[in-house]
Design an enzyme around this catalytic site. Structure first.
Site, PDB file in Angstrom:
ATOM      1  N   ARG A 512       0.837  -1.199   0.000  1.00  0.00           N
ATOM      2  CA  ARG A 512       0.000   0.000   0.000  1.00  0.00           C
ATOM      3  C   ARG A 512       0.876   1.255   0.000  1.00  0.00           C
ATOM      4  O   ARG A 512       1.909   1.298   0.651  1.00  0.00           O
ATOM      5  CB  ARG A 512      -0.893  -0.028   1.252  1.00  0.00           C
ATOM      6  CG  ARG A 512      -1.824   1.126   1.419  1.00  0.00           C
ATOM      7  CD  ARG A 512      -2.828   0.826   2.538  1.00  0.00           C
ATOM      8  NE  ARG A 512      -2.178   0.498   3.800  1.00  0.00           N
ATOM      9  CZ  ARG A 512      -1.892   1.379   4.751  1.00  0.00           C
ATOM     10  NH1 ARG A 512      -2.187   2.671   4.569  1.00  0.00           N
ATOM     11  NH2 ARG A 512      -1.324   1.012   5.876  1.00  0.00           N
ATOM     12  N   THR A 619       3.546  -8.210   6.396  1.00  0.00           N
ATOM     13  CA  THR A 619       3.445  -9.643   6.094  1.00  0.00           C
ATOM     14  C   THR A 619       4.034  -9.960   4.725  1.00  0.00           C
ATOM     15  O   THR A 619       4.406 -11.098   4.473  1.00  0.00           O
ATOM     16  CB  THR A 619       1.984 -10.126   6.152  1.00  0.00           C
ATOM     17  OG1 THR A 619       1.154  -9.244   5.389  1.00  0.00           O
ATOM     18  CG2 THR A 619       1.488 -10.181   7.586  1.00  0.00           C
ATOM     19  N   LYS A 623       6.303 -13.316   3.135  1.00  0.00           N
ATOM     20  CA  LYS A 623       6.058 -13.999   1.861  1.00  0.00           C
ATOM     21  C   LYS A 623       7.318 -14.013   1.005  1.00  0.00           C
ATOM     22  O   LYS A 623       7.667 -15.031   0.394  1.00  0.00           O
ATOM     23  CB  LYS A 623       4.909 -13.313   1.119  1.00  0.00           C
ATOM     24  CG  LYS A 623       3.581 -13.362   1.855  1.00  0.00           C
ATOM     25  CD  LYS A 623       2.582 -12.358   1.282  1.00  0.00           C
ATOM     26  CE  LYS A 623       1.389 -12.198   2.201  1.00  0.00           C
ATOM     27  NZ  LYS A 623       0.523 -11.066   1.816  1.00  0.00           N
TER      28      LYS A 623
END
Length: 776
Positions: A512, A619, A623
């Site tokens: 974002r 997060t 990943k």
């Protein structure tokens, strides 16, 4: 041929009687999806008698559900083989664009938790809103973000079941609507447990006024319908006006009230009015402050609706609810104007006052506490985070550093009062989607060495450590990374018409758009590399492709200005023949889960460069780690725990730490760095000296001023870009040269990151919630 395959072909034959190879993507999607739904239906309808956890979240960013459902049911390869037999490309599902309902880490985390809950056999159900258009579809025009409605239902919705008979009424101050539930199955790996994601759609009590229509008052005839549907139209509507704020509050109350009514209705079927048993049967997790209005609403439902006393109701509320704080950013610690709250939710406000009065009485008996420090209603506003801490039994942060900041700073007075309520539960991600599904080549590499139990027990990855010294394994890992780069390049070319050089390092920052995530610092550093290469200051440099992706909120002009700036830098570099064999820059459009599934496995460097102390967890960093990228980042969020697990020597950490920034305090003056360091001055001046253009909007000038002089709500260089600039550039160049000088040694770092990623599974996270907070 088994029953599942027969059902798929039967479904196809109903649409395409002859040649299945001519089926459209939608027809194939519907045929397969309906076949899976038929297969799971009986298991899904089986009601669990165990205590249930309910996850209340404003967003669930699911991604394309067909792939994850097929994987978890063990039908993925079988389905692909069946399609090939009938000359249908298995990649057909990539044309299904249904990545709606969420925005970023908050929604994707919620989706990971649901996957883990079902896989672990935990009764964990999600509750949210069925947004008609999700967030928005992002396009670029002359480098500027443009927003379009995201019609995620264009391909239909075979995974949802409308439960008309379970609708509930939700009342606002001057409006009432139906909340109609749509249930989606959440399939655990192996298909043994199937939980539910219940999403509510807002509909009018009276959709059409025939009398008004006959009077030719056409707009008035559908006014109630339009007003009701507005509530579940779009995720995070722009709230820079009172009308926008009112809509946001309505959304939050809408799904909170509907979900609570649904839960109480189900509870009463088995336990009648014995509400003291409610905490024994239900645990409700409030995902950030968006659903915190659930607290006074449950009080209202129990007191006004079920005739409990305030004391009885408060005890139940406190036992049922727990609260996750996801960020210390002010905009997430929501505060609602009392006047707005009373206008939108007049029936709920008295229960906020009851909470306030109880708290004041509790604090008043403690002579060491100042009641004003603990006001839920203060400065004409209702403080939702304070309410969440007071009226729940558990408050958790989502990474070690974040939880410590909550305890020592953001919520310090509350921690002093209720230390036993505070927990840390570091976030995690599901390895089913973020490794087994999106990186099948790496998954096979892992399974060939240690077996496949890592799919449900990610700590098994530790068994990969010995392979870090195996030349053949490192060579295979390099080949897999190249293959994933080729796949990404194909995807980017189809989506964004941009050709990636797959021989390059892929340096990726996808998230974002927000100032604290510091995409602007990344862009400044890229510009500095450009100058260094062009002028010969930088001699040894492995060619690198810098990839950005992410959306800015429609009303966040500064973030949109950063997107424009990055796209202008991309044009400057990509069209300069003196450097474009050494550097590429691309900002991919409409970054979503499906794009992430291509980008993350192809990355060499994972950019996690938020200002220390601002990113609660992150997060995407997890990943990237489990897909074999090294972290280039600050000592912030889960980066700290990544380094603890994989070693700082296997990652690249730079920048001021939290304690250093706190020590600086008011003594930080960015103009000193600007005046003293020519490289800083040069990249800063690019905003205003014509190096790149903002098209006359003035947004680059505003960015420039906000850093050097401060702007709107914050002081100069609030996120310390200039302080961290040179350390970042130096660390980035060191990482590049490590890759250049010894590719095998660099790949060893990548493998060790994969091997130590086990703790970052959302299975571990959800297990911790279940044991320590939900008491399942």
């Amino acid at each position: 041929m088994n029953a599942y395959e027969e059902t798929v072909l039967q479904n196809l034959s109903e649409e395409i009687p002859a040649d299945f190879s001519k089926a459209t993507p939608k027809e194939v999607y519907m045929a397969v999806s309906k076949a899976v739904m038929k297969q799971i239906f009986s298991t899904w309808q089986t009601k669990s008698e165990r205590k249930k956890a309910c996850y209340f979240s404003a967003e669930f960013l699911l991604g394309r559900v067909i792939h994850s459902n097929l994987l978890n049911m063990g039908l993925l390869e079988e389905t692909e083989n069946l399609l090939r037999q009938h000359k249908i490309d298995p990649k057909v599902f990539e044309k299904v664009e249904d990545d709606a309902l969420g925005n970023g880490g908050l929604g994707r985390l919620a989706a990971c938790f649901l996957d883990s809950g079902a896989t672990l056999g935990i009764s964990l159900n999600g509750y949210g809103i069925r947004y008609r258009y999700g967030l928005f579809r992002q396009t670029f025009s002359y480098g500027e973000q443009k927003e379009e409605a995201d019609d995620w239902l264009a391909f239909g919705d075979p995974w949802s079941v409308r439960r008309e008979n379970e609708r509930v009424r939700v009342d606002f101050g001057e409006e009432s609507v139906w909340a109609v539930p749509y249930d989606m199955p959440v399939i655990g790996y192996g298909g043994k447990t199937i939980n539910t994601l219940r999403l509510w759609q807002s509909e009018p009590l009276h959709p059409f006024d025939f009398e008004l229509f006959n009077e030719q008052k056409y707009e008035e005839a559908v006014a109630e319908k339009n007003a009701a549907e507005r509530i579940s139209n779009v995720l995070y509507p722009n709230d820079d006006t009172d009308e926008g704020k009112s809509l946001r509050l309505k959304q939050q109350y809408f799904f909170s009230s509907a979900s609570l009514q649904s839960i109480l209705r189900e509870f009463k079927k088995s336990y009648a009015n014995d509400f003291k048993k409610l905490p024994e049967q239900y645990a409700i997790q409030l995902n950030d402050t968006h659903p915190v209005v659930s607290i006074p609403e449950l009080l209202r439902l129990l007191i006004a609706g079920e005739n409990l006393s305030f004391s009885e109701a408060f005890s139940i509320v406190q036992q049922v609810f727990s609260y996750t704080n996801h960020t210390i950013m002010a905009e997430a610690l929501e505060k609602w104007d009392v006047s707005l709250f009373c206008t939108v939710l007049p029936q709920v406000y008295p229960y906020v006052v009851m909470l306030q009065n109880r708290l004041r009485h509790e604090i008043g008996s403690n002579s060491q506490r100042n009641p004003d420090d603990y006001s839920l209603i203060a400065g004409g506003k209702v403080h939702m985070a304070k309410m969440a801490v007071y009226a729940t039994h558990s408050v958790n942060g989502v990474a070690k550093i974040h939880t410590e900041i909550l305890k020592k700073k953001t919520l310090k007075e509350w921690y002093d009062l209720y230390p036993e309520r505070f927990h840390n539960v570091t976030n995690g991600v599901t390895q089913r989607r973020w490794l087994a599904l999106c990186n099948r080549e790496l998954s096979k590499f892992i399974t060939n060495r240690i077996g496949n139990s890592w799919i449900t027990n990610l700590s098994e990855l530790e068994k990969l450590v010995p392979y870090a010294d195996d030349p053949d394994s490192l060579k295979q890992l390099m080949q897999i990374k190249k293959e994933k780069k080729n796949q990404l390049a194909d995807y980017v070319y189809r989506k964004d018409n941009f050709g990636l050089n797959t021989e390059n390092i892929f340096d990726v920052q996808v998230k974002r758009l927000h100032e604290y995530k510091r995409q602007l610092l990344n862009a400044f550093s890229i510009l500095d590399l450009y100058y260094g290469l062009k002028e010969g200051r930088i001699k040894d440099f492995y060619p690198t492709t810098f990839i950005f992706g992410g959306k800015a909120a429609p009303g966040y002009d500064r973030a949109k200005g950063i997107i424009k700036y990055i796209n202008e830098i991309a044009n400057l570099i990509n069209y300069d023949d003196a450097v474009n064999r050494k550097m590429q820059v691309v900002f991919v459009s409409n970054y979503d889960v499906s794009y992430a599934e291509k980008l993350i496995p192809a990355a060499d460097f994972s950019e996690q460069i938020s200002t220390a102390g601002t990113e609660a967890s992150g997060t995407s960093n997890m990943k990237f780690m489990m897909n074999g990228a090294v972290t280039l980042g600050t000592y912030d969020g889960a980066n700290i725990e990544i380094v603890e697990q994989a070693g700082e020597e296997n990652n690249y950490i730079f920048g001021a730490r939290v304690e250093e920034l706190e020590a600086l305090g008011e003594n930080y003056h960015p103009r000193i760095f600007y005046e003293r360091e020519p490289r800083i001055r040069r990249v800063m001046d690019s905003l205003v000296n014509g190096t790149v253009t903002d098209g006359g909007s003035g947004v680059f000038q505003e960015l420039y001023r906000s850093i050097l002089d401060g702007a709107s709500w914050h002081r100069a260089d609030y996120y310390y870009l200039l302080l961290d600039f040179l350390p970042y550039c130096e660390t980035r160049l060191r990482a590049n040269q490590d890759y250049l000088r010894d590719r095998t040694k660099f790949t060893r770092k990548c493998l060790l990151n994969i091997a130590h990623a086990g703790v970052f599974s959302s299975d571990r996270t959800v297990s911790q919630y279940a044991k320590e907070i939900w008491y399942l």
